[in-house]
Design a protein around this motif. Sequence first.
Motif, PDB file in Angstrom:
ATOM      1  N   CYS A  21       0.813  -1.197   0.000  1.00  0.00           N
ATOM      2  CA  CYS A  21       0.000   0.000   0.000  1.00  0.00           C
ATOM      3  C   CYS A  21       0.855   1.258   0.000  1.00  0.00           C
ATOM      4  O   CYS A  21       0.331   2.358   0.054  1.00  0.00           O
ATOM      5  CB  CYS A  21      -0.925   0.002   1.219  1.00  0.00           C
ATOM      6  SG  CYS A  21      -2.216  -1.262   1.116  1.00  0.00           S
ATOM      7  N   SER A  22       2.162   1.107  -0.042  1.00  0.00           N
ATOM      8  CA  SER A  22       3.054   2.257  -0.025  1.00  0.00           C
ATOM      9  C   SER A  22       3.500   2.579  -1.443  1.00  0.00           C
ATOM     10  O   SER A  22       4.068   1.730  -2.123  1.00  0.00           O
ATOM     11  CB  SER A  22       4.285   1.965   0.845  1.00  0.00           C
ATOM     12  OG  SER A  22       3.899   1.698   2.178  1.00  0.00           O
ATOM     13  N   ALA A  23       3.217   3.780  -1.870  1.00  0.00           N
ATOM     14  CA  ALA A  23       3.643   4.184  -3.206  1.00  0.00           C
ATOM     15  C   ALA A  23       5.158   4.316  -3.240  1.00  0.00           C
ATOM     16  O   ALA A  23       5.766   4.794  -2.296  1.00  0.00           O
ATOM     17  CB  ALA A  23       2.979   5.509  -3.582  1.00  0.00           C
ATOM     18  N   GLN A  24       5.747   3.880  -4.343  1.00  0.00           N
ATOM     19  CA  GLN A  24       7.187   3.985  -4.487  1.00  0.00           C
ATOM     20  C   GLN A  24       7.551   5.220  -5.304  1.00  0.00           C
ATOM     21  O   GLN A  24       6.764   5.704  -6.113  1.00  0.00           O
ATOM     22  CB  GLN A  24       7.743   2.735  -5.157  1.00  0.00           C
ATOM     23  CG  GLN A  24       7.643   1.496  -4.291  1.00  0.00           C
ATOM     24  CD  GLN A  24       8.253   0.283  -4.980  1.00  0.00           C
ATOM     25  OE1 GLN A  24       8.730   0.378  -6.099  1.00  0.00           O
ATOM     26  NE2 GLN A  24       8.237  -0.838  -4.299  1.00  0.00           N
ATOM     27  N   THR A  25       8.767   5.711  -5.101  1.00  0.00           N
ATOM     28  CA  THR A  25       9.238   6.889  -5.810  1.00  0.00           C
ATOM     29  C   THR A  25       9.225   6.639  -7.315  1.00  0.00           C
ATOM     30  O   THR A  25       9.831   5.690  -7.794  1.00  0.00           O
ATOM     31  CB  THR A  25      10.671   7.232  -5.368  1.00  0.00           C
ATOM     32  OG1 THR A  25      10.683   7.433  -3.958  1.00  0.00           O
ATOM     33  CG2 THR A  25      11.165   8.491  -6.074  1.00  0.00           C
ATOM     34  N   PRO A  26       8.536   7.488  -8.084  1.00  0.00           N
ATOM     35  CA  PRO A  26       8.519   7.301  -9.538  1.00  0.00           C
ATOM     36  C   PRO A  26       9.874   7.651 -10.138  1.00  0.00           C
ATOM     37  O   PRO A  26      10.699   8.316  -9.499  1.00  0.00           O
ATOM     38  CB  PRO A  26       7.439   8.283 -10.000  1.00  0.00           C
ATOM     39  CG  PRO A  26       7.421   9.343  -8.952  1.00  0.00           C
ATOM     40  CD  PRO A  26       7.726   8.638  -7.662  1.00  0.00           C
ATOM     41  N   PRO A  27      10.125   7.224 -11.367  1.00  0.00           N
ATOM     42  CA  PRO A  27      11.403   7.567 -12.003  1.00  0.00           C
ATOM     43  C   PRO A  27      11.517   9.071 -12.188  1.00  0.00           C
ATOM     44  O   PRO A  27      10.501   9.777 -12.310  1.00  0.00           O
ATOM     45  CB  PRO A  27      11.327   6.835 -13.353  1.00  0.00           C
ATOM     46  CG  PRO A  27       9.878   6.580 -13.577  1.00  0.00           C
ATOM     47  CD  PRO A  27       9.278   6.398 -12.230  1.00  0.00           C
TER      48      PRO A  27
ATOM     49  N   VAL B 156       9.733  -3.307 -21.214  1.00  0.00           N
ATOM     50  CA  VAL B 156      10.681  -2.302 -20.744  1.00  0.00           C
ATOM     51  C   VAL B 156      11.026  -1.357 -21.892  1.00  0.00           C
ATOM     52  O   VAL B 156      11.487  -1.782 -22.953  1.00  0.00           O
ATOM     53  CB  VAL B 156      11.972  -2.963 -20.217  1.00  0.00           C
ATOM     54  CG1 VAL B 156      13.003  -1.894 -19.835  1.00  0.00           C
ATOM     55  CG2 VAL B 156      11.658  -3.853 -19.020  1.00  0.00           C
ATOM     56  N   THR B 157      10.784  -0.059 -21.687  1.00  0.00           N
ATOM     57  CA  THR B 157      11.102   0.944 -22.701  1.00  0.00           C
ATOM     58  C   THR B 157      12.214   1.885 -22.262  1.00  0.00           C
ATOM     59  O   THR B 157      12.791   2.593 -23.089  1.00  0.00           O
ATOM     60  CB  THR B 157       9.862   1.787 -23.051  1.00  0.00           C
ATOM     61  OG1 THR B 157       9.339   2.381 -21.860  1.00  0.00           O
ATOM     62  CG2 THR B 157       8.784   0.914 -23.700  1.00  0.00           C
ATOM     63  N   GLU B 158      12.523   1.899 -20.968  1.00  0.00           N
ATOM     64  CA  GLU B 158      13.541   2.818 -20.480  1.00  0.00           C
ATOM     65  C   GLU B 158      14.110   2.308 -19.154  1.00  0.00           C
ATOM     66  O   GLU B 158      13.412   1.668 -18.370  1.00  0.00           O
ATOM     67  CB  GLU B 158      12.939   4.211 -20.283  1.00  0.00           C
ATOM     68  CG  GLU B 158      13.950   5.294 -20.009  1.00  0.00           C
ATOM     69  CD  GLU B 158      13.316   6.677 -19.977  1.00  0.00           C
ATOM     70  OE1 GLU B 158      13.948   7.621 -20.487  1.00  0.00           O
ATOM     71  OE2 GLU B 158      12.194   6.815 -19.435  1.00  0.00           O
ATOM     72  N   ILE B 159      15.374   2.606 -18.915  1.00  0.00           N
ATOM     73  CA  ILE B 159      16.022   2.289 -17.632  1.00  0.00           C
ATOM     74  C   ILE B 159      16.793   3.517 -17.174  1.00  0.00           C
ATOM     75  O   ILE B 159      17.462   4.171 -17.977  1.00  0.00           O
ATOM     76  CB  ILE B 159      16.957   1.075 -17.760  1.00  0.00           C
ATOM     77  CG1 ILE B 159      16.142  -0.210 -17.960  1.00  0.00           C
ATOM     78  CG2 ILE B 159      17.843   0.941 -16.515  1.00  0.00           C
ATOM     79  CD1 ILE B 159      16.976  -1.462 -18.098  1.00  0.00           C
ATOM     80  N   VAL B 160      16.660   3.827 -15.903  1.00  0.00           N
ATOM     81  CA  VAL B 160      17.360   4.970 -15.310  1.00  0.00           C
ATOM     82  C   VAL B 160      18.149   4.470 -14.105  1.00  0.00           C
ATOM     83  O   VAL B 160      17.607   3.770 -13.246  1.00  0.00           O
ATOM     84  CB  VAL B 160      16.375   6.062 -14.845  1.00  0.00           C
ATOM     85  CG1 VAL B 160      17.143   7.272 -14.313  1.00  0.00           C
ATOM     86  CG2 VAL B 160      15.415   6.454 -15.959  1.00  0.00           C
ATOM     87  N   GLU B 161      19.419   4.803 -14.048  1.00  0.00           N
ATOM     88  CA  GLU B 161      20.228   4.497 -12.863  1.00  0.00           C
ATOM     89  C   GLU B 161      21.021   5.732 -12.491  1.00  0.00           C
ATOM     90  O   GLU B 161      21.528   6.438 -13.358  1.00  0.00           O
ATOM     91  CB  GLU B 161      21.188   3.331 -13.103  1.00  0.00           C
ATOM     92  CG  GLU B 161      21.870   2.898 -11.802  1.00  0.00           C
ATOM     93  CD  GLU B 161      22.914   1.802 -11.982  1.00  0.00           C
ATOM     94  OE1 GLU B 161      23.221   1.119 -10.993  1.00  0.00           O
ATOM     95  OE2 GLU B 161      23.439   1.654 -13.102  1.00  0.00           O
ATOM     96  N   GLU B 162      21.124   5.993 -11.191  1.00  0.00           N
ATOM     97  CA  GLU B 162      21.881   7.141 -10.742  1.00  0.00           C
ATOM     98  C   GLU B 162      22.553   6.863  -9.409  1.00  0.00           C
ATOM     99  O   GLU B 162      22.095   6.030  -8.626  1.00  0.00           O
ATOM    100  CB  GLU B 162      20.971   8.375 -10.625  1.00  0.00           C
ATOM    101  CG  GLU B 162      19.851   8.223  -9.626  1.00  0.00           C
ATOM    102  CD  GLU B 162      18.930   9.441  -9.581  1.00  0.00           C
ATOM    103  OE1 GLU B 162      18.872  10.173 -10.598  1.00  0.00           O
ATOM    104  OE2 GLU B 162      18.274   9.660  -8.552  1.00  0.00           O
ATOM    105  N   LEU B 163      23.650   7.565  -9.180  1.00  0.00           N
ATOM    106  CA  LEU B 163      24.331   7.524  -7.898  1.00  0.00           C
ATOM    107  C   LEU B 163      23.834   8.688  -7.048  1.00  0.00           C
ATOM    108  O   LEU B 163      23.656   9.802  -7.552  1.00  0.00           O
ATOM    109  CB  LEU B 163      25.845   7.639  -8.085  1.00  0.00           C
ATOM    110  CG  LEU B 163      26.567   6.400  -8.616  1.00  0.00           C
ATOM    111  CD1 LEU B 163      28.012   6.745  -8.930  1.00  0.00           C
ATOM    112  CD2 LEU B 163      26.507   5.267  -7.607  1.00  0.00           C
TER     113      LEU B 163
END
Length: 223
Positions: A35-41, A127-134
């Motif tokens: 029930c907890s929304a996750q951070t969107p991209p 899957v149309t996109e992937i985002v990764e960040e430090l």
Amino acid sequence: MFCLSSIFNVRQFGVDGRKTLVLLLLLFAIPANDCSAQTPPPPLDEHAFERVPPTVVKRLATRFSLGAFAGRFEETRLGAVREAVGEGTIQHQGDAGGSLYWLCYRRAQHRLWVVSSGEIGGPDHLVTEIVEELTEKDAGASADCAVIPEKFAPVVFDGKLHLGMSRQQVITALGPPSKSEAAQIVYSHEGKLADGFDETAWLILGFGADKLVSMRGGKTTTN
């Protein structure tokens, strides 16, 4: 995904609300964290594409890997990534063509989003996109994203691009970028496939202290 507590007014049934809620949760076996929304991209920076000519002739963002797990953009389902990793919940935001589906993961200082555009990804949520960040701090502070096991690192685009590379290493691997700025370079590709469909692909790469600290890669195919 939805929360029963946001839909049912449990006291309308004329019985103790807490007992009813417990019974409903048991019947539907819904984990509390669902029930907890996750951070969107992170939203796509439209300015990153302004006046960026599609100079890259070779195809971009055709495949990706999470450790030993190999996938392909517009072919691999979000569900297949979820099953392989064994963690995470597919989230949804928006309606119709503007909708997004995604998985959000974290490990150490890394944040990762595996994304499916509602329109291009279709009903199978490809899957149309992937985002990764430090991040500057340990991503553990972002407890709304599931922890991804270490064996699913590193994230690699097209078998050669990963965080930590120097700017020169990126250019050596991919060739001259379509647009270059001090902290960001963009690779843009447009082409026509053998079946007559049009393909657009991009890589938006961010640098800090000459190291690749964020990467966003995606592809869309249209007729």
